[in-house]
Design an enzyme around this catalytic site. Structure first.
Site, PDB file in Angstrom:
ATOM      1  N   HIS A  61      46.557   3.800 -14.990  1.00 57.35           N
ATOM      2  CA  HIS A  61      46.016   5.159 -14.844  1.00 57.35           C
ATOM      3  C   HIS A  61      47.074   6.166 -15.290  1.00 57.35           C
ATOM      4  O   HIS A  61      47.894   6.615 -14.497  1.00 57.35           O
ATOM      5  CB  HIS A  61      45.627   5.392 -13.376  1.00 57.35           C
ATOM      6  CG  HIS A  61      44.938   6.695 -13.117  1.00 57.35           C
ATOM      7  ND1 HIS A  61      43.689   6.777 -12.547  1.00 57.35           N
ATOM      8  CD2 HIS A  61      45.315   7.976 -13.336  1.00 57.35           C
ATOM      9  CE1 HIS A  61      43.334   8.037 -12.422  1.00 57.35           C
ATOM     10  NE2 HIS A  61      44.309   8.788 -12.889  1.00 57.35           N
ATOM     11  N   HIS A  63      47.660   9.727 -17.794  1.00 63.83           N
ATOM     12  CA  HIS A  63      47.085  10.803 -18.612  1.00 63.83           C
ATOM     13  C   HIS A  63      47.932  10.957 -19.871  1.00 63.83           C
ATOM     14  O   HIS A  63      48.638  11.955 -20.044  1.00 63.83           O
ATOM     15  CB  HIS A  63      46.997  12.089 -17.793  1.00 63.83           C
ATOM     16  CG  HIS A  63      46.066  11.954 -16.624  1.00 63.83           C
ATOM     17  ND1 HIS A  63      44.694  12.012 -16.751  1.00 63.83           N
ATOM     18  CD2 HIS A  63      46.293  11.692 -15.310  1.00 63.83           C
ATOM     19  CE1 HIS A  63      44.127  11.827 -15.567  1.00 63.83           C
ATOM     20  NE2 HIS A  63      45.074  11.622 -14.679  1.00 63.83           N
ATOM     21  N   GLY A  68      45.801  17.980 -16.275  1.00 66.73           N
ATOM     22  CA  GLY A  68      45.938  19.296 -15.646  1.00 66.73           C
ATOM     23  C   GLY A  68      44.942  20.306 -16.191  1.00 66.73           C
ATOM     24  O   GLY A  68      43.803  19.964 -16.501  1.00 66.73           O
ATOM     25  N   GLU A  70      44.104  22.888 -14.371  1.00 66.03           N
ATOM     26  CA  GLU A  70      43.383  23.442 -13.224  1.00 66.03           C
ATOM     27  C   GLU A  70      43.917  24.805 -12.792  1.00 66.03           C
ATOM     28  O   GLU A  70      43.342  25.451 -11.923  1.00 66.03           O
ATOM     29  CB  GLU A  70      43.395  22.435 -12.069  1.00 66.03           C
ATOM     30  CG  GLU A  70      42.499  21.250 -12.391  1.00 66.03           C
ATOM     31  CD  GLU A  70      42.903  19.974 -11.682  1.00 66.03           C
ATOM     32  OE1 GLU A  70      44.102  19.803 -11.395  1.00 66.03           O
ATOM     33  OE2 GLU A  70      42.012  19.144 -11.428  1.00 66.03           O
ATOM     34  N   THR A  99      40.268  15.890 -14.959  1.00 65.67           N
ATOM     35  CA  THR A  99      39.324  16.971 -14.641  1.00 65.67           C
ATOM     36  C   THR A  99      38.704  17.564 -15.905  1.00 65.67           C
ATOM     37  O   THR A  99      37.525  17.915 -15.917  1.00 65.67           O
ATOM     38  CB  THR A  99      40.067  18.114 -13.903  1.00 65.67           C
ATOM     39  OG1 THR A  99      41.022  17.555 -13.008  1.00 65.67           O
ATOM     40  CG2 THR A  99      39.102  18.978 -13.125  1.00 65.67           C
ATOM     41  N   TYR A 130      36.428  12.952 -15.300  1.00 66.93           N
ATOM     42  CA  TYR A 130      35.850  13.126 -13.960  1.00 66.93           C
ATOM     43  C   TYR A 130      34.322  13.182 -14.017  1.00 66.93           C
ATOM     44  O   TYR A 130      33.628  12.846 -13.066  1.00 66.93           O
ATOM     45  CB  TYR A 130      36.311  14.479 -13.367  1.00 66.93           C
ATOM     46  CG  TYR A 130      37.639  14.498 -12.638  1.00 66.93           C
ATOM     47  CD1 TYR A 130      38.595  13.523 -12.825  1.00 66.93           C
ATOM     48  CD2 TYR A 130      37.923  15.533 -11.750  1.00 66.93           C
ATOM     49  CE1 TYR A 130      39.812  13.588 -12.153  1.00 66.93           C
ATOM     50  CE2 TYR A 130      39.130  15.595 -11.077  1.00 66.93           C
ATOM     51  CZ  TYR A 130      40.063  14.622 -11.285  1.00 66.93           C
ATOM     52  OH  TYR A 130      41.259  14.690 -10.620  1.00 66.93           O
ATOM     53  N   ARG A 163      36.011  18.833  -7.262  1.00 68.06           N
ATOM     54  CA  ARG A 163      35.987  18.925  -8.725  1.00 68.06           C
ATOM     55  C   ARG A 163      35.074  17.870  -9.352  1.00 68.06           C
ATOM     56  O   ARG A 163      34.974  17.756 -10.568  1.00 68.06           O
ATOM     57  CB  ARG A 163      37.403  18.740  -9.287  1.00 68.06           C
ATOM     58  CG  ARG A 163      38.354  19.853  -8.915  1.00 68.06           C
ATOM     59  CD  ARG A 163      39.789  19.406  -9.055  1.00 68.06           C
ATOM     60  NE  ARG A 163      40.125  18.362  -8.083  1.00 68.06           N
ATOM     61  CZ  ARG A 163      41.294  17.745  -7.998  1.00 68.06           C
ATOM     62  NH1 ARG A 163      42.246  18.046  -8.844  1.00 68.06           N
ATOM     63  NH2 ARG A 163      41.519  16.824  -7.082  1.00 68.06           N
ATOM     64  N   ASP A 286      49.356   7.711 -12.193  1.00 68.03           N
ATOM     65  CA  ASP A 286      48.707   9.010 -12.456  1.00 68.03           C
ATOM     66  C   ASP A 286      49.648   9.864 -13.300  1.00 68.03           C
ATOM     67  O   ASP A 286      49.625  11.092 -13.234  1.00 68.03           O
ATOM     68  CB  ASP A 286      48.353   9.718 -11.128  1.00 68.03           C
ATOM     69  CG  ASP A 286      47.270  10.779 -11.296  1.00 68.03           C
ATOM     70  OD1 ASP A 286      46.649  10.832 -12.378  1.00 68.03           O
ATOM     71  OD2 ASP A 286      47.060  11.565 -10.361  1.00 68.03           O
TER      72      ASP A 286
HETATM   73 ZN    ZN Z   1      42.732  11.401 -10.280  1.00 72.46          ZN
END
Ligand code: ZN
Length: 391
Positions: A61, A63, A68, A70, A99, A130, A163, A286
């Site tokens: 997991h 990115h 981000g 957000e 997100t 998401y 979210r 993450d």
């Molecule tokens: Zn997450």
């Protein structure tokens, strides 16, 4: 290049004792008590005394494209660089969107994954973000899984979170079902990576799937389980009663955890003590997502970027500080994610497996060497191979 590592303590992740290991053609060729040095083959001999040899870590997991956003467009985190990954002993990553499934796209994610692969590590991606309905590349979850080699599943689908798209349980079950069939038809995992928020429903959606369909628990991996004590307790119950799998996130700063948050290394110990089978627990970082940064007095300084290197830190802390032991701690970042992701050549030290390896000091576990597909990327704790745009 052929490498012979002499007299090294192997954690495969099982403790195999002290052995010699021969590496060539990108894979582990031979493991034995004693292997001969044959200089005629241009072999490089490495002394493993006082060191341990572990499988390269798998981070399921990350990115990789940045995450981000957000806090508005300026809070979008930058793309990851190769050494952000390799300096933490990670040799396989699964990239995902979070997100933001609008300005972050599947085509961009695939290109980034391909770039990292060209730079020397192994990469996969989840399709989607998401969001529900899932924004795929081809228009369908199943088609993405079948037609795109790097797609090993769907994610990170957000549930129990403000979210989230607030899908119904039936919609969620359909996502898992399509991902599973896509996996079956392509000989891949078909794993749904599920972002767990702090909502009161906790793991209810996953229980619904297991209790109302024929889908097995191996197709779902809920992550951020250690974000709170209550979610952790529900995760332990889900794993014990329904045979579920749970993933703990490592990137939070251990000095500034949320009041109810559980450090990943501690969470592993708690779950094991509660009777969760060790094969059912994984860690992921993450990494490269946005992360709040605090001043020493605890006030918010701003946004930082989650680190993939936290994966190794939590594995090491579990092994050395929490008393879990190196073999069990390692499983959470090697053999267990490899099994869930159906990566048969990854996550273990065995003849015929890919030569993805980490060599570290036996006492401190400080990383000395990282090898991916038989090439040395980190030596003496320093990156000897850098990403295309790294200084
Ligand atoms: Zn997450």
């Amino acid at each position: 290049m052929l490498y012979l590592i002499k007299n090294i303590h192997i954690y495969a992740p099982e403790d195999l004792g002290i052995k010699d290991v021969l590496i060539g053609g990108g894979e582990i060729l031979r493991i034995a008590d004693q292997l001969p040095e044959t200089p005629d083959y241009g072999m490089e001999v490495l002394d493993g005394s006082g060191k341990v040899l572990m499988p390269g870590l798998i981070d399921a997991h990350v990115h990789i494209l940045g995450g981000g956003g957000e806090g508005g467009a300026k809070s979008r985190t930058p793309e990851i660089m190769l050494t952000d990954i390799t300096l933490g002993g990670v040799t396989t990553v699964v990239g995902c969107l979070g997100t933001d499934g609008c300005t972050r796209t599947m085509s961009n994610l695939l290109a980034k994954a391909k770039g990292l692969e060209e730079e020397g590590i192994t990469t996969y991606v989840y399709t989607g973000s998401y969001q529900v309905p899932v924004r795929t590349l081809t228009g369908s979850i199943m088609d993405d899984g079948i037609l795109l080699e790097k797609v090993v599943g769907t994610g990170e689908i957000a549930i129990s979170d403000h979210r989230s798209s607030q899908p119904t349980k039936e919609e969620f079950a359909r996502i898992v079902a399509d991902t599973r069939v896509g996996g079956i038809l392509s000989g891949k995992a078909g794993l749904v990576n599920i972002h767990m928020g702090d909502g009161e429903e906790k793991l209810a959606y996953l229980r619904y799937v297991l209790e109302n369909t024929q889908i097995p628990p191996t197709n779902m991996l809920p992550t951020h389980i250690n974000r709170s004590r209550t979610l952790m307790e529900d995760g332990i119950d889900y794993a014990k009663k329904l045979g579920g799998y749970i993933d703990l996130t490592t990137s939070s700063d251990p000095d500034f955890l949320e009041p109810d948050e559980v450090k990943a290394s501690t969470g592993l110990k708690l779950a094991l003590e509660a009777g969760v089978p060790e094969e059912h627990i994984t860690f992921s970082s993450d990494g490269q997502g946005s992360l709040p940064v605090f001043y020493p007095d605890g006030t918010l300084k701003g946004l930082g970027v989650g680190k993939v290197t936290s994966l190794y830190r939590e594995m090491r802390d579990a092994a050395l500080t929490e008393g879990v032991g190196l073999s069990r701690a390692l499983k959470a970042v090697t053999a267990n994610p490899a099994a869930l992701l159906k990566l048969s050549r990854k996550g273990r030290i065995a003849e015929g497996a890919d030569a993805d390896l980490v060599m570290a000091d036996e006492k401190s576990l400080a990383i000395d060497l990282v090898m991916a597909k038989g090439a040395v990327l980190v030596l003496g704790g320093q990156a000897v191979v850098k990403g295309t745009f790294e200084e």
